[in-house]
Motif scaffolding. Structure first.
Motif, PDB file in Angstrom:
ATOM      1  N   VAL A  74      -7.743   1.368   1.911  1.00  0.00           N
ATOM      2  CA  VAL A  74      -6.880   0.619   2.982  1.00  0.00           C
ATOM      3  C   VAL A  74      -6.970  -0.919   2.777  1.00  0.00           C
ATOM      4  CG1 VAL A  74      -6.643   0.630   5.241  1.00  0.00           C
ATOM      5  CG2 VAL A  74      -7.755   2.529   4.605  1.00  0.00           C
ATOM      6  N   THR A  75      -5.782  -1.311   2.225  1.00  0.00           N
ATOM      7  CA  THR A  75      -5.757  -2.698   1.855  1.00  0.00           C
ATOM      8  C   THR A  75      -4.922  -3.524   3.160  1.00  0.00           C
ATOM      9  OG1 THR A  75      -5.563  -2.349  -0.070  1.00  0.00           O
ATOM     10  CG2 THR A  75      -4.711  -4.361   0.627  1.00  0.00           C
ATOM     11  N   ILE A  76      -5.457  -4.557   3.596  1.00  0.00           N
ATOM     12  CA  ILE A  76      -4.958  -5.170   4.981  1.00  0.00           C
ATOM     13  C   ILE A  76      -4.608  -6.428   4.482  1.00  0.00           C
ATOM     14  CG2 ILE A  76      -5.169  -6.052   7.273  1.00  0.00           C
ATOM     15  CD1 ILE A  76      -7.531  -3.734   7.530  1.00  0.00           C
ATOM     16  N   VAL A  77      -3.391  -7.048   4.411  1.00  0.00           N
ATOM     17  CA  VAL A  77      -3.038  -8.216   4.074  1.00  0.00           C
ATOM     18  C   VAL A  77      -2.853  -9.265   5.109  1.00  0.00           C
ATOM     19  CG1 VAL A  77      -1.229  -9.692   2.789  1.00  0.00           C
ATOM     20  CG2 VAL A  77      -1.919  -7.485   1.969  1.00  0.00           C
ATOM     21  N   TYR A  78      -3.558 -10.398   5.116  1.00  0.00           N
ATOM     22  CA  TYR A  78      -3.575 -11.383   6.246  1.00  0.00           C
ATOM     23  C   TYR A  78      -2.601 -12.843   5.740  1.00  0.00           C
ATOM     24  CZ  TYR A  78      -7.287  -8.996   8.803  1.00  0.00           C
ATOM     25  OH  TYR A  78      -7.950  -8.128   9.277  1.00  0.00           O
ATOM     26  N   GLN A  79      -2.888 -12.838   4.337  1.00  0.00           N
ATOM     27  CA  GLN A  79      -2.019 -13.884   3.916  1.00  0.00           C
ATOM     28  C   GLN A  79      -1.777 -13.545   2.440  1.00  0.00           C
ATOM     29  OE1 GLN A  79      -3.101 -18.270   4.844  1.00  0.00           O
ATOM     30  NE2 GLN A  79      -5.121 -17.418   5.411  1.00  0.00           N
ATOM     31  N   GLY A  80      -0.573 -14.196   1.664  1.00  0.00           N
ATOM     32  CA  GLY A  80      -0.186 -14.037   0.589  1.00  0.00           C
ATOM     33  C   GLY A  80       0.851 -12.914   0.191  1.00  0.00           C
ATOM     34  N   GLU A  81       0.863 -12.011  -1.064  1.00  0.00           N
ATOM     35  CA  GLU A  81       2.084 -11.129  -1.314  1.00  0.00           C
ATOM     36  C   GLU A  81       1.217 -10.245  -2.237  1.00  0.00           C
ATOM     37  OE1 GLU A  81       5.825 -12.299  -1.073  1.00  0.00           O
ATOM     38  OE2 GLU A  81       6.237 -11.189  -2.839  1.00  0.00           O
ATOM     39  N   LEU A  82       1.013  -8.950  -2.082  1.00  0.00           N
ATOM     40  CA  LEU A  82       0.573  -8.226  -3.069  1.00  0.00           C
ATOM     41  C   LEU A  82       1.696  -7.101  -3.442  1.00  0.00           C
ATOM     42  CD1 LEU A  82      -3.203  -7.357  -2.017  1.00  0.00           C
ATOM     43  CD2 LEU A  82      -2.389  -9.008  -3.481  1.00  0.00           C
ATOM     44  N   GLU A  83       1.515  -6.670  -4.883  1.00  0.00           N
ATOM     45  CA  GLU A  83       2.576  -5.499  -5.330  1.00  0.00           C
ATOM     46  C   GLU A  83       1.608  -4.320  -5.671  1.00  0.00           C
ATOM     47  OE1 GLU A  83       6.211  -5.010  -8.382  1.00  0.00           O
ATOM     48  OE2 GLU A  83       5.281  -7.002  -8.257  1.00  0.00           O
ATOM     49  N   HIS A  84       2.283  -3.380  -5.372  1.00  0.00           N
ATOM     50  CA  HIS A  84       1.256  -1.890  -5.694  1.00  0.00           C
ATOM     51  C   HIS A  84       2.318  -1.000  -6.656  1.00  0.00           C
ATOM     52  CE1 HIS A  84      -0.753   1.840  -4.565  1.00  0.00           C
ATOM     53  NE2 HIS A  84       0.353   2.557  -4.769  1.00  0.00           N
ATOM     54  N   ALA A 105      -7.697  11.134  -3.030  1.00  0.00           N
ATOM     55  CA  ALA A 105      -7.845  12.451  -2.875  1.00  0.00           C
ATOM     56  C   ALA A 105      -8.252  13.193  -4.432  1.00  0.00           C
ATOM     57  CB  ALA A 105      -6.520  13.387  -2.337  1.00  0.00           C
ATOM     58  N   GLY A 106      -7.093  13.954  -4.933  1.00  0.00           N
ATOM     59  CA  GLY A 106      -7.510  14.814  -6.127  1.00  0.00           C
ATOM     60  C   GLY A 106      -7.197  14.024  -7.387  1.00  0.00           C
ATOM     61  N   GLY A 107      -6.823  12.796  -7.186  1.00  0.00           N
ATOM     62  CA  GLY A 107      -6.765  11.872  -8.365  1.00  0.00           C
ATOM     63  C   GLY A 107      -5.539  11.044  -8.412  1.00  0.00           C
ATOM     64  N   ILE A 108      -5.663   9.797  -8.715  1.00  0.00           N
ATOM     65  CA  ILE A 108      -4.738   8.728  -8.677  1.00  0.00           C
ATOM     66  C   ILE A 108      -4.721   7.702  -9.523  1.00  0.00           C
ATOM     67  CG2 ILE A 108      -5.258   7.040  -6.841  1.00  0.00           C
ATOM     68  CD1 ILE A 108      -2.366   7.470  -5.787  1.00  0.00           C
ATOM     69  N   LEU A 109      -3.697   7.085 -10.297  1.00  0.00           N
ATOM     70  CA  LEU A 109      -3.975   5.864 -10.766  1.00  0.00           C
ATOM     71  C   LEU A 109      -2.860   4.791 -10.419  1.00  0.00           C
ATOM     72  CD1 LEU A 109      -3.429   6.862 -14.820  1.00  0.00           C
ATOM     73  CD2 LEU A 109      -5.550   6.490 -13.408  1.00  0.00           C
ATOM     74  N   HIS A 110      -3.595   3.408 -10.137  1.00  0.00           N
ATOM     75  CA  HIS A 110      -2.836   2.673  -9.421  1.00  0.00           C
ATOM     76  C   HIS A 110      -3.353   1.195 -10.054  1.00  0.00           C
ATOM     77  CE1 HIS A 110      -5.281   0.944  -6.053  1.00  0.00           C
ATOM     78  NE2 HIS A 110      -6.042   1.406  -6.656  1.00  0.00           N
ATOM     79  N   GLU A 111      -2.256   0.095  -9.543  1.00  0.00           N
ATOM     80  CA  GLU A 111      -2.664  -1.092 -10.084  1.00  0.00           C
ATOM     81  C   GLU A 111      -2.290  -2.045  -8.699  1.00  0.00           C
ATOM     82  OE1 GLU A 111      -0.381  -2.498 -13.181  1.00  0.00           O
ATOM     83  OE2 GLU A 111       1.424  -2.783 -12.144  1.00  0.00           O
ATOM     84  N   GLU A 112      -2.955  -3.164  -8.448  1.00  0.00           N
ATOM     85  CA  GLU A 112      -2.654  -3.943  -7.396  1.00  0.00           C
ATOM     86  C   GLU A 112      -2.885  -5.501  -7.974  1.00  0.00           C
ATOM     87  OE1 GLU A 112      -4.843  -2.356  -3.549  1.00  0.00           O
ATOM     88  OE2 GLU A 112      -6.152  -2.427  -5.304  1.00  0.00           O
ATOM     89  N   LYS A 113      -1.746  -6.278  -7.773  1.00  0.00           N
ATOM     90  CA  LYS A 113      -1.681  -7.682  -8.437  1.00  0.00           C
ATOM     91  C   LYS A 113      -0.920  -8.423  -7.214  1.00  0.00           C
ATOM     92  CE  LYS A 113      -1.850  -6.255 -13.197  1.00  0.00           C
ATOM     93  NZ  LYS A 113      -1.100  -6.513 -14.588  1.00  0.00           N
ATOM     94  N   TYR A 114      -0.793  -9.688  -7.537  1.00  0.00           N
ATOM     95  CA  TYR A 114      -0.126 -10.512  -6.752  1.00  0.00           C
ATOM     96  C   TYR A 114       1.349 -10.411  -7.258  1.00  0.00           C
ATOM     97  CZ  TYR A 114      -4.385 -12.875  -5.420  1.00  0.00           C
ATOM     98  OH  TYR A 114      -5.766 -13.166  -5.062  1.00  0.00           O
ATOM     99  N   SER A 115       2.332 -10.430  -6.281  1.00  0.00           N
ATOM    100  CA  SER A 115       3.691 -10.073  -6.760  1.00  0.00           C
ATOM    101  C   SER A 115       4.255 -11.437  -7.739  1.00  0.00           C
ATOM    102  CB  SER A 115       4.660 -10.175  -5.612  1.00  0.00           C
ATOM    103  OG  SER A 115       4.555 -11.307  -4.844  1.00  0.00           O
ATOM    104  N   GLU A 116       5.408 -10.947  -8.359  1.00  0.00           N
ATOM    105  CA  GLU A 116       5.919 -12.144  -9.329  1.00  0.00           C
ATOM    106  C   GLU A 116       6.240 -13.133  -8.289  1.00  0.00           C
ATOM    107  OE1 GLU A 116       8.724 -10.742 -12.270  1.00  0.00           O
ATOM    108  OE2 GLU A 116       7.387  -8.980 -12.958  1.00  0.00           O
TER     109      GLU A 116
END
Length: 289
Positions: A74-84, A105-116
């Motif tokens: 669970v990602t909560i953003v207070y300031q800034g901008e992320l991309e998923h 759950a059964g498996g996931i790949l993901h990435e989290e970075k600051y947006s462009e």
């Protein structure tokens, strides 16, 4: 009759460390990846990125492609901008006030970075990421993703500028925005100096209040940023009074009374299940971005 929950421990956040090449965070909860540490179940851990200036960069920084299995982030953003991005095909941006609830759950790949866009301009970033355990019955479910925008999350005003956002669970008669797999509450609280709010929590729930900003009196104990109050099971009421303008995340939930075996990004019930998760990841069974 409601009685106050006693604060039985105040935990200071750990020293900051880097996650990936862009996130400077502090761990705020005592480790919940051991079966004998059931004090914060169904929560596992939480990292907090305190307000920090991120300079412009030629490429987005953050955390590149990586796997998870057996729990939720669970990602909560207070300031800034992320991309998923993730292997279910989900792709989205998180702006201030938004919440990403990802079910590995059964498996996931993901990435989290600051947006462009944020990467080009730079700016202040502040966010928290909470890990929520899943009961064994749901650990092998298909992965999922809930993109909860600021507008999706109910707000209860407490005075002129103070409020409670109900991310998950309930506050009074107001239901939270997120779907969950076990009974739990995630409440984002903002209090102006002098304002107070009271929460009722079932006596059998594990409960924590994490002070991100400011200073708060919690049932007679004073906490500053970045400190966490852990409560006794007995009692049902928590009262927060802001000694300074404050941001607090109040967590409570029914403990998941099952063994925990964790390794890196996987949280399962047995060592054999961890080995199977690693093998699935290495075999490409968790999909691709």
């Amino acid at each position: 009759m409601n009685t106050q929950k006693h604060v039985n421990q105040i935990v200071k956040a750990a020293a900051p460390h880097m996650v990936g090449d862009g996130f400077r965070v502090q761990s705020t909860l005592p480790g919940g990846t051991r079966s004998e540490n059931n004090r914060i179940s169904p929560f596992i851990m939480m990292d907090y990125a305190a307000p920090n200036y991120i300079p412009p960069s030629p490429r987005p920084r953050g955390v590149g492609e990586h796997p998870h299995k057996g729990f939720e982030t669970v990602t909560i953003v207070y300031q800034g901008e992320l991309e998923h991005r993730d292997s279910t095909g989900s792709h989205g941006f998180l702006y201030p006030g938004d919440v990403q609830w990802m079910t590995a759950a059964g498996g996931i790949l993901h990435e989290e970075k600051y947006s462009e866009a944020f990467t080009k301009t730079g700016g202040k970033a502040e966010f928290a990421q909470l890990w929520v355990n899943l009961p064994k019955a749901f650990k092998n479910n298909p992965a999922g993703y809930q993109n909860l925008t600021k507008a999706d999350i109910p707000v209860i005003n407490i005075g002129a500028e103070s409020y409670v956002r109900v991310i998950a669970g309930e506050y009074g008669d107001v239901k939270g925005a997120a779907r969950t797999f076990s009974p739990l509450n995630v409440l984002d609280v903002r209090l102006k100096k002098g304002d107070a709010v009271t929460f009722s929590v079932p006596a059998y729930f594990n409960t924590a209040a994490v002070v991100f900003q400011g200073e708060v009196d919690i049932n007679g104990q004073s906490l500053k940023a970045v400190e966490t109050a852990l409560f006794e099971k007995e009692g049902t009421e928590i009262m927060l009074t802001a000694l300074e303008d404050a941001t607090v995340l109040v967590l409570s939930g029914e403990p998941i009374d099952e063994p925990i075996f964790a390794y890196g990004p996987f949280v399962m019930n047995t060592e054999e299940e961890i080995v199977a998760a690693i093998n699935d990841f290495n075999a490409g069974k968790m999909g691709s971005l």
